[in-house]
Design a protein around this motif. Structure first.
Motif, PDB file in Angstrom:
ATOM      1  N   LYS A  86      20.390  -4.956 -30.002  1.00 57.13           N
ATOM      2  CA  LYS A  86      20.654  -6.167 -30.754  1.00 57.13           C
ATOM      3  C   LYS A  86      21.314  -7.057 -29.730  1.00 57.13           C
ATOM      4  O   LYS A  86      22.097  -6.808 -28.917  1.00 57.13           O
ATOM      5  CB  LYS A  86      21.791  -5.777 -31.581  1.00 57.13           C
ATOM      6  CG  LYS A  86      21.789  -6.877 -32.922  1.00 57.13           C
ATOM      7  CD  LYS A  86      22.536  -6.246 -34.024  1.00 57.13           C
ATOM      8  CE  LYS A  86      24.017  -6.148 -33.704  1.00 57.13           C
ATOM      9  NZ  LYS A  86      24.685  -5.493 -34.720  1.00 57.13           N
ATOM     10  N   PRO A  87      20.844  -8.267 -29.800  1.00 57.76           N
ATOM     11  CA  PRO A  87      21.474  -9.384 -28.803  1.00 57.76           C
ATOM     12  C   PRO A  87      22.917  -9.777 -29.277  1.00 57.76           C
ATOM     13  O   PRO A  87      23.376  -9.772 -30.336  1.00 57.76           O
ATOM     14  CB  PRO A  87      20.653 -10.791 -28.799  1.00 57.76           C
ATOM     15  CG  PRO A  87      19.919 -10.751 -30.197  1.00 57.76           C
ATOM     16  CD  PRO A  87      19.739  -9.036 -30.552  1.00 57.76           C
ATOM     17  N   GLY A  88      23.765 -10.234 -28.124  1.00 57.13           N
ATOM     18  CA  GLY A  88      25.133 -10.533 -28.424  1.00 57.13           C
ATOM     19  C   GLY A  88      26.125  -9.868 -27.588  1.00 57.13           C
ATOM     20  O   GLY A  88      26.919 -10.729 -26.760  1.00 57.13           O
ATOM     21  N   ALA A  89      26.039  -8.677 -27.165  1.00 58.99           N
ATOM     22  CA  ALA A  89      27.206  -8.088 -26.230  1.00 58.99           C
ATOM     23  C   ALA A  89      26.414  -6.866 -25.542  1.00 58.99           C
ATOM     24  O   ALA A  89      25.214  -6.303 -26.139  1.00 58.99           O
ATOM     25  CB  ALA A  89      28.286  -7.679 -27.017  1.00 58.99           C
ATOM     26  N   MET A  90      26.864  -6.315 -24.453  1.00 56.21           N
ATOM     27  CA  MET A  90      26.385  -5.429 -23.725  1.00 56.21           C
ATOM     28  C   MET A  90      26.427  -4.001 -24.584  1.00 56.21           C
ATOM     29  O   MET A  90      25.619  -3.193 -24.337  1.00 56.21           O
ATOM     30  CB  MET A  90      27.213  -5.097 -22.498  1.00 56.21           C
ATOM     31  CG  MET A  90      26.970  -6.364 -21.577  1.00 56.21           C
ATOM     32  SD  MET A  90      25.178  -6.626 -20.903  1.00 56.21           S
ATOM     33  CE  MET A  90      24.519  -5.004 -20.563  1.00 56.21           C
ATOM     34  N   ILE A  91      27.573  -4.121 -25.410  1.00 53.22           N
ATOM     35  CA  ILE A  91      27.439  -2.985 -26.496  1.00 53.22           C
ATOM     36  C   ILE A  91      28.021  -3.618 -27.658  1.00 53.22           C
ATOM     37  O   ILE A  91      29.231  -4.241 -27.596  1.00 53.22           O
ATOM     38  CB  ILE A  91      28.292  -1.859 -26.068  1.00 53.22           C
ATOM     39  CG1 ILE A  91      28.631  -0.366 -26.876  1.00 53.22           C
ATOM     40  CG2 ILE A  91      29.886  -2.157 -25.499  1.00 53.22           C
ATOM     41  CD1 ILE A  91      27.195   0.266 -26.793  1.00 53.22           C
ATOM     42  N   CYS A  92      27.303  -3.425 -28.775  1.00 51.94           N
ATOM     43  CA  CYS A  92      27.717  -4.309 -30.068  1.00 51.94           C
ATOM     44  C   CYS A  92      28.665  -3.340 -30.640  1.00 51.94           C
ATOM     45  O   CYS A  92      28.902  -2.274 -30.359  1.00 51.94           O
ATOM     46  CB  CYS A  92      26.440  -4.551 -30.960  1.00 51.94           C
ATOM     47  SG  CYS A  92      25.802  -2.945 -31.551  1.00 51.94           S
ATOM     48  N   GLU A  93      29.367  -4.268 -31.782  1.00 48.75           N
ATOM     49  CA  GLU A  93      30.619  -3.656 -32.407  1.00 48.75           C
ATOM     50  C   GLU A  93      30.148  -2.367 -33.213  1.00 48.75           C
ATOM     51  O   GLU A  93      30.774  -1.217 -33.366  1.00 48.75           O
ATOM     52  CB  GLU A  93      31.161  -4.486 -33.302  1.00 48.75           C
ATOM     53  CG  GLU A  93      32.066  -5.728 -32.495  1.00 48.75           C
ATOM     54  CD  GLU A  93      33.276  -4.798 -31.785  1.00 48.75           C
ATOM     55  OE1 GLU A  93      33.864  -3.948 -32.375  1.00 48.75           O
ATOM     56  OE2 GLU A  93      33.511  -5.278 -30.747  1.00 48.75           O
ATOM     57  N   GLU A  94      28.763  -2.642 -33.872  1.00 43.75           N
ATOM     58  CA  GLU A  94      28.345  -1.317 -34.538  1.00 43.75           C
ATOM     59  C   GLU A  94      28.196  -0.012 -33.968  1.00 43.75           C
ATOM     60  O   GLU A  94      28.518   0.972 -34.341  1.00 43.75           O
ATOM     61  CB  GLU A  94      26.971  -1.958 -35.232  1.00 43.75           C
ATOM     62  CG  GLU A  94      26.509  -0.941 -36.533  1.00 43.75           C
ATOM     63  CD  GLU A  94      25.332  -1.262 -37.164  1.00 43.75           C
ATOM     64  OE1 GLU A  94      24.724  -2.527 -36.885  1.00 43.75           O
ATOM     65  OE2 GLU A  94      24.725  -0.406 -37.624  1.00 43.75           O
ATOM     66  N   CYS A  95      27.579  -0.244 -32.402  1.00 41.34           N
ATOM     67  CA  CYS A  95      27.313   0.859 -31.608  1.00 41.34           C
ATOM     68  C   CYS A  95      28.858   1.422 -31.190  1.00 41.34           C
ATOM     69  O   CYS A  95      28.829   2.698 -31.265  1.00 41.34           O
ATOM     70  CB  CYS A  95      26.426   0.639 -30.646  1.00 41.34           C
ATOM     71  SG  CYS A  95      24.805   0.457 -31.098  1.00 41.34           S
ATOM     72  N   LEU A  96      29.539   0.527 -31.086  1.00 38.18           N
ATOM     73  CA  LEU A  96      31.084   1.098 -30.468  1.00 38.18           C
ATOM     74  C   LEU A  96      31.757   1.831 -31.649  1.00 38.18           C
ATOM     75  O   LEU A  96      32.640   2.592 -31.499  1.00 38.18           O
ATOM     76  CB  LEU A  96      31.878  -0.114 -30.227  1.00 38.18           C
ATOM     77  CG  LEU A  96      31.659  -0.670 -28.785  1.00 38.18           C
ATOM     78  CD1 LEU A  96      32.783  -1.967 -28.724  1.00 38.18           C
ATOM     79  CD2 LEU A  96      32.184   0.738 -27.800  1.00 38.18           C
ATOM     80  N   SER A  97      31.400   1.446 -32.958  1.00 36.75           N
ATOM     81  CA  SER A  97      32.142   2.078 -34.100  1.00 36.75           C
ATOM     82  C   SER A  97      31.341   3.527 -34.354  1.00 36.75           C
ATOM     83  O   SER A  97      31.767   4.370 -35.099  1.00 36.75           O
ATOM     84  CB  SER A  97      31.967   1.306 -35.453  1.00 36.75           C
ATOM     85  OG  SER A  97      30.699   1.241 -35.930  1.00 36.75           O
ATOM     86  N   LYS A  98      30.172   3.809 -33.604  1.00 35.07           N
ATOM     87  CA  LYS A  98      29.490   5.183 -33.794  1.00 35.07           C
ATOM     88  C   LYS A  98      29.581   5.876 -32.463  1.00 35.07           C
ATOM     89  O   LYS A  98      28.828   6.764 -32.574  1.00 35.07           O
ATOM     90  CB  LYS A  98      28.179   4.725 -34.248  1.00 35.07           C
ATOM     91  CG  LYS A  98      28.091   4.241 -35.650  1.00 35.07           C
ATOM     92  CD  LYS A  98      26.712   4.056 -36.112  1.00 35.07           C
ATOM     93  CE  LYS A  98      25.836   3.054 -35.699  1.00 35.07           C
ATOM     94  NZ  LYS A  98      24.753   2.499 -36.350  1.00 35.07           N
ATOM     95  N   LEU A  99      30.486   5.879 -31.627  1.00 34.20           N
ATOM     96  CA  LEU A  99      30.538   6.591 -30.423  1.00 34.20           C
ATOM     97  C   LEU A  99      30.761   8.363 -31.144  1.00 34.20           C
ATOM     98  O   LEU A  99      31.755   8.427 -31.667  1.00 34.20           O
ATOM     99  CB  LEU A  99      31.780   6.239 -29.509  1.00 34.20           C
ATOM    100  CG  LEU A  99      31.499   4.896 -29.179  1.00 34.20           C
ATOM    101  CD1 LEU A  99      32.472   4.527 -28.088  1.00 34.20           C
ATOM    102  CD2 LEU A  99      30.266   4.787 -28.411  1.00 34.20           C
ATOM    103  N   PRO A 100      29.983   9.164 -30.820  1.00 38.27           N
ATOM    104  CA  PRO A 100      30.282  10.458 -31.224  1.00 38.27           C
ATOM    105  C   PRO A 100      31.427  11.206 -30.714  1.00 38.27           C
ATOM    106  O   PRO A 100      31.344  11.602 -29.455  1.00 38.27           O
ATOM    107  CB  PRO A 100      29.055  11.105 -30.759  1.00 38.27           C
ATOM    108  CG  PRO A 100      28.353  10.358 -29.444  1.00 38.27           C
ATOM    109  CD  PRO A 100      29.017   9.120 -29.735  1.00 38.27           C
ATOM    110  N   PRO A 101      32.579  11.611 -31.369  1.00 38.69           N
ATOM    111  CA  PRO A 101      33.524  12.302 -30.890  1.00 38.69           C
ATOM    112  C   PRO A 101      33.158  13.975 -30.712  1.00 38.69           C
ATOM    113  O   PRO A 101      32.293  14.341 -31.411  1.00 38.69           O
ATOM    114  CB  PRO A 101      34.623  12.013 -32.096  1.00 38.69           C
ATOM    115  CG  PRO A 101      33.938  11.906 -33.278  1.00 38.69           C
ATOM    116  CD  PRO A 101      32.497  11.360 -32.840  1.00 38.69           C
ATOM    117  N   VAL A 102      33.935  14.401 -29.874  1.00 41.71           N
ATOM    118  CA  VAL A 102      34.043  15.820 -29.670  1.00 41.71           C
ATOM    119  C   VAL A 102      34.442  16.550 -31.091  1.00 41.71           C
ATOM    120  O   VAL A 102      33.996  17.695 -31.353  1.00 41.71           O
ATOM    121  CB  VAL A 102      34.688  16.361 -28.294  1.00 41.71           C
ATOM    122  CG1 VAL A 102      34.931  17.799 -28.455  1.00 41.71           C
ATOM    123  CG2 VAL A 102      34.004  15.975 -27.170  1.00 41.71           C
ATOM    124  N   GLY A 103      35.312  15.797 -31.526  1.00 39.62           N
ATOM    125  CA  GLY A 103      35.745  16.487 -32.793  1.00 39.62           C
ATOM    126  C   GLY A 103      37.035  17.362 -32.679  1.00 39.62           C
ATOM    127  O   GLY A 103      37.542  17.473 -31.491  1.00 39.62           O
TER     128      GLY A 103
END
Ligand SMILES: [Zn+2]
Ligand SMILES: [Zn+2]
Length: 244
Positions: free
Chosen positions: A27-44
């Motif tokens: 998606k255009p706008g940033a090198m990494i978009c806010e939506e993808c940043l909110s979906k970084l997969p945690p180890v848990g």
């Protein structure tokens, strides 16, 4: 106007004309978009205390069984998949170093939970040839930015990779250790009696952390802890239930 300010303004103008595309979803706008940043997969919350790999509750770590790691513990906030692997690959292979501050900030936030007693932070080094080829060492950039945020001391001179080794992809854990054996050397005057924090971008089998730790301990370091932005996921089907 300073060159730095001009560069920033020029950067904004070119961003407007050619907006950067998100390295994960495009998606255009940033090198990494806010939506993808909110979906970084945690180890848990369930993970192996030694290698930091995710674990199912009440299971033991197949990854560690049989592996004698010279470091005390290794941890990572994220799994190496989805947007996290896209960010790390863009940094490493496309030279998107503008992603470093975001990765370092997230690693620094994670550090607030760990707060290990550490005297010196050391990035996993590249060989001189590889560093010249790539133009930078991603772990070095992440470690410096991480230390800028946490206030820890960073010294990349403390550990060197003496020669280039085979690519680790496709090698088993044992082959990886043999491939890396003797490849690293630490500077005794910088690490003696110190508690070291080793930093890398991704942990896979742990063989790089293990060989770097062995070199640091051999040079007189008191202990080694490891931290990476991401760790590769494990096959949960292969984990075994405790007491069975
Ligand atoms: Zn995105
Ligand atoms: Zn483990």
């Amino acid at each position: 106007m300073t060159g730095e300010k001009l560069r920033k303004i020029f950067g904004k103008v070119t961003d407007w004309v050619y907006p950067p595309l998100c390295v994960s979803c495009g998606k255009p706008g940033a090198m990494i978009c806010e939506e993808c940043l909110s979906k970084l997969p945690p180890v848990g919350e369930h993970f192996c205390p030694t290698c930091g790999k995710p674990l199912k509750p009440r299971h033991y770590c197949r990854h560690c069984s049989g592996a004698e790691f010279p470091f005390r513990s290794s941890r990572a906030p994220y799994l190496y998949e989805g947007p996290v692997s896209a960010m790390i690959k863009a940094l490493k292979y496309d030279g998107t170093i503008s992603l470093v501050p975001e990765l370092a900030k997230r690693l620094a936030d994670f550090w607030q939970e760990l707060r290990w007693g550490i005297d010196l932070t050391v990035p996993v080094p590249l060989s001189r040839e590889r560093q010249a080829q790539r133009g930078f060492n991603q772990s070095d950039l992440i470690a410096r930015a991480f230390c800028g945020k946490t206030g820890l001391e960073c010294d990349p001179r403390a550990l060197m990779k003496l020669h280039e080794t085979l690519r680790q992809v496709g090698l088993s854990a044992g082959e990886r250790r043999r491939n890396l054996s003797g490849a690293f050397a630490a500077e005794p005057s910088l690490v003696r009696e110190k508690r070291i924090l080793l930093i890398d971008d991704v942990m896979t089998t742990g063989s790089t952390f293990a060989e770097c730790s062995a070199a640091l301990l051999e040079a007189g370091a008191r202990s080694v802890m490891c931290l990476s932005v991401a760790t590769t996921p494990v096959d949960h089907g292969k984990q075994k239930l405790l007491n069975k």
